[in-house]
Motif scaffolding. Structure first.
Motif, short mmCIF file in Angstrom:
data_model
loop_
_atom_site.label_atom_id
_atom_site.label_comp_id
_atom_site.label_asym_id
_atom_site.label_seq_id
_atom_site.Cartn_x
_atom_site.Cartn_y
_atom_site.Cartn_z
N ALA A 45 0.83 -1.22 0.00
CA ALA A 45 0.00 0.00 0.00
C ALA A 45 0.86 1.26 0.00
O ALA A 45 0.40 2.34 -0.36
CB ALA A 45 -0.93 0.00 1.22
N LEU A 46 2.11 1.12 0.43
CA LEU A 46 3.01 2.29 0.50
C LEU A 46 4.04 2.27 -0.64
O LEU A 46 5.02 3.02 -0.60
CB LEU A 46 3.71 2.33 1.85
N ALA A 47 3.83 1.42 -1.62
CA ALA A 47 4.76 1.37 -2.75
C ALA A 47 4.70 2.69 -3.53
O ALA A 47 3.67 3.36 -3.55
CB ALA A 47 4.41 0.20 -3.67
N PRO A 48 5.80 3.08 -4.14
CA PRO A 48 5.80 4.36 -4.87
C PRO A 48 4.90 4.29 -6.11
O PRO A 48 4.69 3.21 -6.68
CB PRO A 48 7.27 4.54 -5.26
N ALA A 49 4.41 5.43 -6.51
CA ALA A 49 3.46 5.51 -7.62
C ALA A 49 4.18 5.68 -8.95
O ALA A 49 5.34 6.09 -9.00
CB ALA A 49 2.51 6.69 -7.40
N LEU A 50 3.49 5.39 -10.03
CA LEU A 50 4.00 5.63 -11.38
C LEU A 50 4.50 7.07 -11.50
O LEU A 50 3.79 8.01 -11.16
CB LEU A 50 2.87 5.39 -12.39
N GLY A 51 5.73 7.23 -11.94
CA GLY A 51 6.29 8.56 -12.12
C GLY A 51 6.96 9.14 -10.88
O GLY A 51 7.67 10.14 -10.98
N GLU A 52 6.76 8.53 -9.73
CA GLU A 52 7.34 9.07 -8.49
C GLU A 52 8.87 8.96 -8.52
O GLU A 52 9.43 7.99 -9.00
CB GLU A 52 6.78 8.28 -7.29
N ALA A 53 9.53 9.99 -8.00
CA ALA A 53 11.00 9.98 -7.96
C ALA A 53 11.48 9.42 -6.63
O ALA A 53 10.87 9.66 -5.58
CB ALA A 53 11.53 11.39 -8.16
N LEU A 54 12.58 8.69 -6.70
CA LEU A 54 13.23 8.15 -5.50
C LEU A 54 14.72 8.49 -5.60
O LEU A 54 15.28 8.53 -6.70
CB LEU A 54 13.08 6.63 -5.43
N ASP A 55 15.34 8.73 -4.45
CA ASP A 55 16.78 8.96 -4.42
C ASP A 55 17.47 7.70 -3.91
O ASP A 55 17.19 7.24 -2.81
CB ASP A 55 17.12 10.17 -3.55
N LEU A 56 18.36 7.17 -4.73
CA LEU A 56 19.09 5.95 -4.37
C LEU A 56 20.46 6.31 -3.80
O LEU A 56 21.12 7.23 -4.29
CB LEU A 56 19.29 5.07 -5.61
#
Lengths: 370, 370
Positions: free
Chosen positions: A323-334
């Motif tokens: 339920a807390l997975a990132p959404a389509l297009g969401e940015a993440l910093d690795l």
């Protein structure tokens, strides 16, 4: 096409992109400079980590005595930083490369390594042919079983350097790469002490012969605290401290916690290309955007997300709670697992501060491997 | 500085450098083209492997119907090859990237992937805003559990593509990456048959709805023989066959021998920086000159030498017989373990033939990851 423009919010950065947080970078540069000052050690940051003139300038402005580079072409790329004292911390072989090293020696003080009398002859021939002087460190086996010499083989090579026209013996290179990544703090300190013992023994061998040894250099981001207390090195050459990475965070500190003497300043920004209904996501950074030799990256600020696999251009992210997975297009910093070879993949550093792009810095040494 | 000049003998190439043997490359391009022709399959080589206009031109001249690219910027870099039918075999997200995809669609037939109705809406909005049409393949889970849809989720997305302005449903993407590297030939054939079954089922679902499915594309260098016999794909998209690598050689062929349907054409040329007296050597190619995700490289023509470890800029070579270890300065040709991300490290391919440099080719798509 540049991944962003100065003034852009970070949300506008095209992905994947290499980001450096300037507050963290500046704090790291200042902290290592302060440590070296207090410990009475010269600081010669290793520029193979960043390959970037702007970062080299900041390190020199903070008091670094010079830079290390790993390749002649990398040193050439970093000359615009104003560096005046360059250690090419590698064994340079080949007529063409030695000619370029000689050209560098007309623009800066140039020191390089050897561990072989036949190689000493090549260095000398190039120095004489080009009318320059190379300063030379003899590399010792610092406990890493790599290119350096053990004690019983040291003297003939050191004598050859000292006796050979065009070369000046400047001292010893005593750097151990594997030591930097020994996980346990006590074991790491013991390994650093062993490196120091080997360096002290090598120095004694040179001094007994009346050979000069003004410089003993080594040490890195994993060992610098121990190198300071061991009291044999008089110069340290850490590189990764400017950025840090997930692999260094797997080292333990003296209290048993993650080894974080510096802040994480380096990130690869990525975006979600596919958000599956089961909480698995795919992002646009894979093996061509991240070096994975030291394992998978971490997702900054999202301990609930695991980067579990990579293909060439995609990474798989698994969410502890779908339920807390990132959404389509969401940015993440690795957080890259290994900073140096990840940075070497990029032409541009996007320098950010408090959510905005402050500057774009070229990675001048990107691709400089000759 | 270029690593060599046309006409140079290979001994003059500055190291490390990326070499392609033209006799082998040309034979590989011809062999895959002949296979596809005989099998009645369209051939759309994946250009992520080489990112190089000159190689793309040769593939198109040999009869390829078009190219696959993995990124919009990679497709942009390869337009000078004259490609007229581009499959961007990825899920393109982001206003900026979609605008660039639209610009490409004014210069070539552009097909791309989706597996998500929300993504379909983004593709459509971009196509309409820019006055172009995107052809779209729905990606199915080809047995790889990645970005594709399983059968029960297929129809709503396919219907959305077919019903949405600016988009044309062209068929199915049925590519499995892991399948290419299944070691045992029988197990690989079984996995390819499973991919074909999934593709056939997906096609039946579309056809039962009256939805078009003229193109079913997938297959790669590990599976192409099986894809040909399975009879469901009507197009294959292999990439690595132009170069091959040590990882593909770890696949087994149907007789149990190493999988070598194509010749090794790709090498990283490196030179010995340090020749220790115990037969251990260090060369000037490490993790910044070789992608190591699939293990260490092999030394071409020297089964007695093992590349056992790499640091950023150095590789360790161990000789079975120390007396036969390579000498200081000696050049060795390494067979990379993974061709695609190794090529992506280089700006230039040194194209050689029978011991001479014939041409230098830029890797136009190097760094094209947006």
């Amino acid at each position: 096409m540049p991944p962003a423009r100065p003034g852009d919010p970070v949300a506008a950065i095209d992905t994947p992109a290499l980001l450096v947080d300037l507050d963290a970078l500046e704090a790291n540069i200042a902290a290592m400079a302060a440590f070296a000052r207090q410990a009475g050690l010269a600081l010669r940051p290793h520029a193979k980590t960043h390959k970037c003139v702007e970062i080299a300038r900041r390190q020199l402005a903070a008091g670094a005595v010079g830079l290390c580079c790993q390749k002649v072409s990398e040193a050439e790329a970093l000359l615009p930083s104003g560096v005046g004292d360059l250690l090419v911390s590698n064994h340079i072989v080949g007529v063409e490369k030695l000619a370029r090293l000689a050209a560098l020696a007309r623009r800066a003080r140039v020191t390089t390594l050897t561990a072989d009398a036949a190689h000493v002859a090549l260095l000398s021939a190039a120095a004489i042919a080009h009318g320059v002087t190379f300063e030379v460190l003899v590399e010792i086996d610092a406990g890493d079983d790599r290119m350096g010499l053990c004690a019983q083989d040291l003297l003939p090579v050191a004598r050859a350097v000292a006796a050979t026209p065009g070369l000046v013996l400047r001292g010893l290179q005593a750097y151990s790469g594997p030591l930097q990544h020994v996980r346990d703090a006590g074991a790491r300190a013991a390994a650093a002490a062993e490196t120091a013992r080997r360096a002290a023994r090598a120095r004694a061998i040179l001094e007994a012969e009346g050979l000069p040894c003004p410089l003993i250099t080594g040490g890195g981001t994993g060992s610098f605290l121990d190198d300071g207390t061991a009291g044999v090195l008089n110069e340290i050459q850490p590189g990764s401290y400017v950025f840090m990475d997930a692999d260094y965070a797997r080292n333990r500190d003296r209290g048993g916690g993650p080894y974080r003497p510096f802040a994480q300043s380096l990130f690869v920004r990525t975006a979600v290309l596919r958000a599956r209904s089961d909480g698995v996501s795919y992002v646009d950074a894979g093996a061509k955007a991240l070096n994975l030799d030291c394992g998978m990256p971490e997702v900054a600020g999202r301990g609930d997300l695991s980067f579990t696999k990579a293909s060439d251009e995609q990474g798989r992210i698994e969410a502890a709670d779908p339920a807390l997975a990132p959404a389509l297009g969401e940015a993440l910093d690795l957080v890259p697992s290994h900073c140096d070879p990840t940075v070497a993949l990029y032409d541009t550093v996007v320098a950010i501060r408090r959510g905005r792009v402050e500057a774009l810095w070229p990675v001048e040494g990107r691709g400089a491997r000759t």
